[in-house]
Write an enzyme that holds these catalytic residues in place. Structure first.
Site, PDB file in Angstrom:
ATOM      1  N   LYS A  19       0.737  -1.377  -0.051  1.00 53.29           N
ATOM      2  CA  LYS A  19       0.044   0.135  -0.235  1.00 53.29           C
ATOM      3  C   LYS A  19       0.730   1.170  -0.098  1.00 53.29           C
ATOM      4  O   LYS A  19       0.609   1.995  -0.730  1.00 53.29           O
ATOM      5  CB  LYS A  19      -0.729   0.042   1.240  1.00 53.29           C
ATOM      6  CG  LYS A  19      -2.002  -1.020   1.389  1.00 53.29           C
ATOM      7  CD  LYS A  19      -3.128  -0.651   2.456  1.00 53.29           C
ATOM      8  CE  LYS A  19      -2.533  -0.768   3.832  1.00 53.29           C
ATOM      9  NZ  LYS A  19      -1.941  -2.231   4.311  1.00 53.29           N
ATOM     10  N   ARG A  93      -9.779   1.586   9.178  1.00 52.93           N
ATOM     11  CA  ARG A  93      -9.271   0.089   9.603  1.00 52.93           C
ATOM     12  C   ARG A  93     -10.649  -0.413  10.533  1.00 52.93           C
ATOM     13  O   ARG A  93     -10.791  -1.794  10.722  1.00 52.93           O
ATOM     14  CB  ARG A  93      -8.065   0.155  10.336  1.00 52.93           C
ATOM     15  CG  ARG A  93      -6.923  -0.036   9.507  1.00 52.93           C
ATOM     16  CD  ARG A  93      -5.743  -0.053  10.424  1.00 52.93           C
ATOM     17  NE  ARG A  93      -4.493  -0.960  10.245  1.00 52.93           N
ATOM     18  CZ  ARG A  93      -3.480  -0.331   9.546  1.00 52.93           C
ATOM     19  NH1 ARG A  93      -3.459   0.965   9.032  1.00 52.93           N
ATOM     20  NH2 ARG A  93      -2.452  -1.199   9.441  1.00 52.93           N
ATOM     21  N   ARG A 132      10.955  -6.997   5.013  1.00 52.39           N
ATOM     22  CA  ARG A 132      10.999  -5.600   5.266  1.00 52.39           C
ATOM     23  C   ARG A 132      11.639  -5.490   6.803  1.00 52.39           C
ATOM     24  O   ARG A 132      12.318  -4.459   7.017  1.00 52.39           O
ATOM     25  CB  ARG A 132       9.571  -5.151   5.174  1.00 52.39           C
ATOM     26  CG  ARG A 132       9.650  -3.741   5.552  1.00 52.39           C
ATOM     27  CD  ARG A 132       7.926  -2.999   5.025  1.00 52.39           C
ATOM     28  NE  ARG A 132       7.341  -3.423   6.058  1.00 52.39           N
ATOM     29  CZ  ARG A 132       5.888  -3.042   6.080  1.00 52.39           C
ATOM     30  NH1 ARG A 132       5.410  -2.660   5.053  1.00 52.39           N
ATOM     31  NH2 ARG A 132       5.257  -3.165   7.017  1.00 52.39           N
ATOM     32  N   ARG A 138      11.798  -2.276  11.215  1.00 50.56           N
ATOM     33  CA  ARG A 138      10.641  -1.716  11.669  1.00 50.56           C
ATOM     34  C   ARG A 138      10.251  -2.841  13.079  1.00 50.56           C
ATOM     35  O   ARG A 138      10.156  -3.971  12.708  1.00 50.56           O
ATOM     36  CB  ARG A 138       9.500  -1.836  10.782  1.00 50.56           C
ATOM     37  CG  ARG A 138       8.977  -0.350  10.425  1.00 50.56           C
ATOM     38  CD  ARG A 138       7.913  -0.504   9.227  1.00 50.56           C
ATOM     39  NE  ARG A 138       6.475  -0.882   9.700  1.00 50.56           N
ATOM     40  CZ  ARG A 138       5.587  -0.834   9.370  1.00 50.56           C
ATOM     41  NH1 ARG A 138       5.350  -0.098   7.837  1.00 50.56           N
ATOM     42  NH2 ARG A 138       4.328  -1.120   9.643  1.00 50.56           N
ATOM     43  N   ARG A 149      -0.969  -8.669  13.164  1.00 50.89           N
ATOM     44  CA  ARG A 149      -1.526  -7.864  12.336  1.00 50.89           C
ATOM     45  C   ARG A 149      -2.389  -8.283  11.267  1.00 50.89           C
ATOM     46  O   ARG A 149      -3.428  -7.566  10.852  1.00 50.89           O
ATOM     47  CB  ARG A 149      -0.450  -6.951  11.877  1.00 50.89           C
ATOM     48  CG  ARG A 149       0.091  -5.925  12.732  1.00 50.89           C
ATOM     49  CD  ARG A 149       1.416  -5.362  12.331  1.00 50.89           C
ATOM     50  NE  ARG A 149       1.576  -4.947  11.117  1.00 50.89           N
ATOM     51  CZ  ARG A 149       2.801  -4.808  10.453  1.00 50.89           C
ATOM     52  NH1 ARG A 149       3.852  -5.206  10.874  1.00 50.89           N
ATOM     53  NH2 ARG A 149       2.829  -4.116   9.184  1.00 50.89           N
TER      54      ARG A 149
HETATM   55  P1  AMP Z   1       0.582   0.591   8.876  1.00 50.80           P
HETATM   56  O1  AMP Z   1       1.884   1.298   8.556  1.00 50.80           O
HETATM   57  O2  AMP Z   1      -0.573   1.205   8.245  1.00 50.80           O
HETATM   58  O3  AMP Z   1       0.561  -1.036   8.568  1.00 50.80           O
HETATM   59  O4  AMP Z   1       0.228   1.104  10.266  1.00 50.80           O
HETATM   60  C1  AMP Z   1       1.258   0.538  11.426  1.00 50.80           C
HETATM   61  C2  AMP Z   1       0.527   0.209  12.616  1.00 50.80           C
HETATM   62  O5  AMP Z   1      -0.051   1.705  12.980  1.00 50.80           O
HETATM   63  C3  AMP Z   1      -0.664  -0.662  12.686  1.00 50.80           C
HETATM   64  O6  AMP Z   1      -0.358  -1.974  12.998  1.00 50.80           O
HETATM   65  C4  AMP Z   1      -1.653  -0.026  13.799  1.00 50.80           C
HETATM   66  O7  AMP Z   1      -1.026  -0.372  15.163  1.00 50.80           O
HETATM   67  C5  AMP Z   1      -1.353   1.630  13.815  1.00 50.80           C
HETATM   68  N1  AMP Z   1      -2.239   2.089  12.796  1.00 50.80           N
HETATM   69  C6  AMP Z   1      -2.098   2.501  11.456  1.00 50.80           C
HETATM   70  N2  AMP Z   1      -3.293   3.024  10.935  1.00 50.80           N
HETATM   71  C7  AMP Z   1      -4.382   2.848  12.051  1.00 50.80           C
HETATM   72  C8  AMP Z   1      -5.641   2.867  11.856  1.00 50.80           C
HETATM   73  N3  AMP Z   1      -6.302   3.546  10.875  1.00 50.80           N
HETATM   74  N4  AMP Z   1      -6.388   2.633  13.034  1.00 50.80           N
HETATM   75  C9  AMP Z   1      -5.759   2.067  14.232  1.00 50.80           C
HETATM   76  N5  AMP Z   1      -4.457   1.823  14.236  1.00 50.80           N
HETATM   77  C10 AMP Z   1      -3.728   2.164  13.110  1.00 50.80           C
END
Ligand code: AMP
Length: 196
Positions: A19, A93, A132, A138, A149
Site C-alpha cells: 500500500k 481500519r 522488510r 521496523r 496484524r
Molecule cells: P501501517 O503502517 O498502516 O501498517 O500501520 C502500522 C500500525 O499503526 C498498525 O499496525 C496499527 O497499530 C497502527 N495504525 C495505523 N493506522 C491505523 C488506523 N487507521 N487505526 C488504528 N491503528 C492504526
C-alpha cells in the site's frame, strides 16, 4: 489550490500488500495528498510525543490504536484541505473509522470515489514483511506481530470492503508483481471510475 475538484481514494489491503509504495505513486499521478495514518503514528513515535509513546506499545503488539485518536488525526489533516483531494493509506481500519470518515467527508461536501483492494496471498505477505523487517528494522515487523496484524486485518478491516463493495466502490487489484505492473493495474482499474 488544485485545479481539480474533490477526490477521495482509499487504498486497502493487508499489511505487506504494498500500500505505501503504491500510495506514493498514485498520489503523485493524481495530484492527491497521501494520508497514511501509520506514517503519522510513526512520526509521533519518532518525535517522542505522548501520543507516540502510547501508540508505540499498541503498534508493537500489532493491535489497533484507538479510533478517537486516529479520527482526530485524520480530521486535522482534512481540515487543511480545500478541495479535499486525498489518497487514504491504512485508514479506515474499523467500522467506527469508516462511519466517521463518511460523516467528515459529507461535512466537506465530498465522498469516497473509489476503494482499491490490493490482493496478495498470506504466504507472500509474511515473506515480504519478514524481508522488510530485515531491511528497515521496523519494530512491528517480527513474525508474532505480523501474524497478529494479519489477523486484525481479517477481523476488523476486511469487513469494510463488503461495506464499500455494496456501494460499488471497490476495485480488486492483484498485488503480486513488479511495482510498475501493480501500479498499471491500479490505474487501469480506476479508469472510468474517476474523472481524469
Ligand atoms: P501501517 O503502517 O498502516 O501498517 O500501520 C502500522 C500500525 O499503526 C498498525 O499496525 C496499527 O497499530 C497502527 N495504525 C495505523 N493506522 C491505523 C488506523 N487507521 N487505526 C488504528 N491503528 C492504526
Amino acid at each position: 489550490m488544485s485545479a481539480h475538484g474533490p477526490e477521495v481514494v482509499l487504498l486497502m489491503g493487508p499489511p505487506g500488500a504494498g500500500k505505501g509504495t503504491q500510495a506514493n505513486l498514485l498520489a503523485a499521478s493524481r495530484d492527491l495528498l497521501k494520508l497514511s495514518t501509520g506514517d503519522m503514528l510513526r512520526a509521533h513515535v519518532k518525535g517522542g510525543t505522548e501520543l507516540g509513546t502510547r501508540a508505540k506499545r499498541v503498534m508493537d503488539e500489532g493491535g489497533l490504536v484507538s479510533d478517537d485518536i486516529i479520527i482526530a488525526m485524520v480530521k486535522a489533516e482534512l481540515d487543511r484541505l480545500d478541495p479535499i483531494r486525498v489518497l487514504l493509506d491504512g485508514f479506515p481500519r474499523t467500522t467506527v473509522q469508516a462511519e466517521a470518515l463518511d460523516e467528515l467527508l459529507a461535512d466537506y461536501g465530498a465522498a469516497i470515489d473509489a476503494a482499491i483492494e490490493l490482493r496478495v496471498d498470506d504466504q507472500e505477505l509474511v515473506r515480504r514483511l519478514l524481508g522488510r523487517a530485515r531491511q528497515e528494522g521496523r519494530s512491528d515487523d517480527n513474525e508474532a506481530t505480523i501474524r497478529r496484524r494479519m489477523a486484525v486485518y481479517r477481523e476488523q478491516t476486511e469487513p469494510l470492503l463488503d461495506y464499500y463493495r455494496r456501494q460499488g466502490k471497490v476495485h480488486d487489484v492483484d498485488g503480486v508483481g513488479t511495482t510498475e505492473d501493480v501500479f498499471e493495474r491500479i490505474e487501469a482499474a480506476l479508469e472510468g471510475a474517476l474523472a481524469w
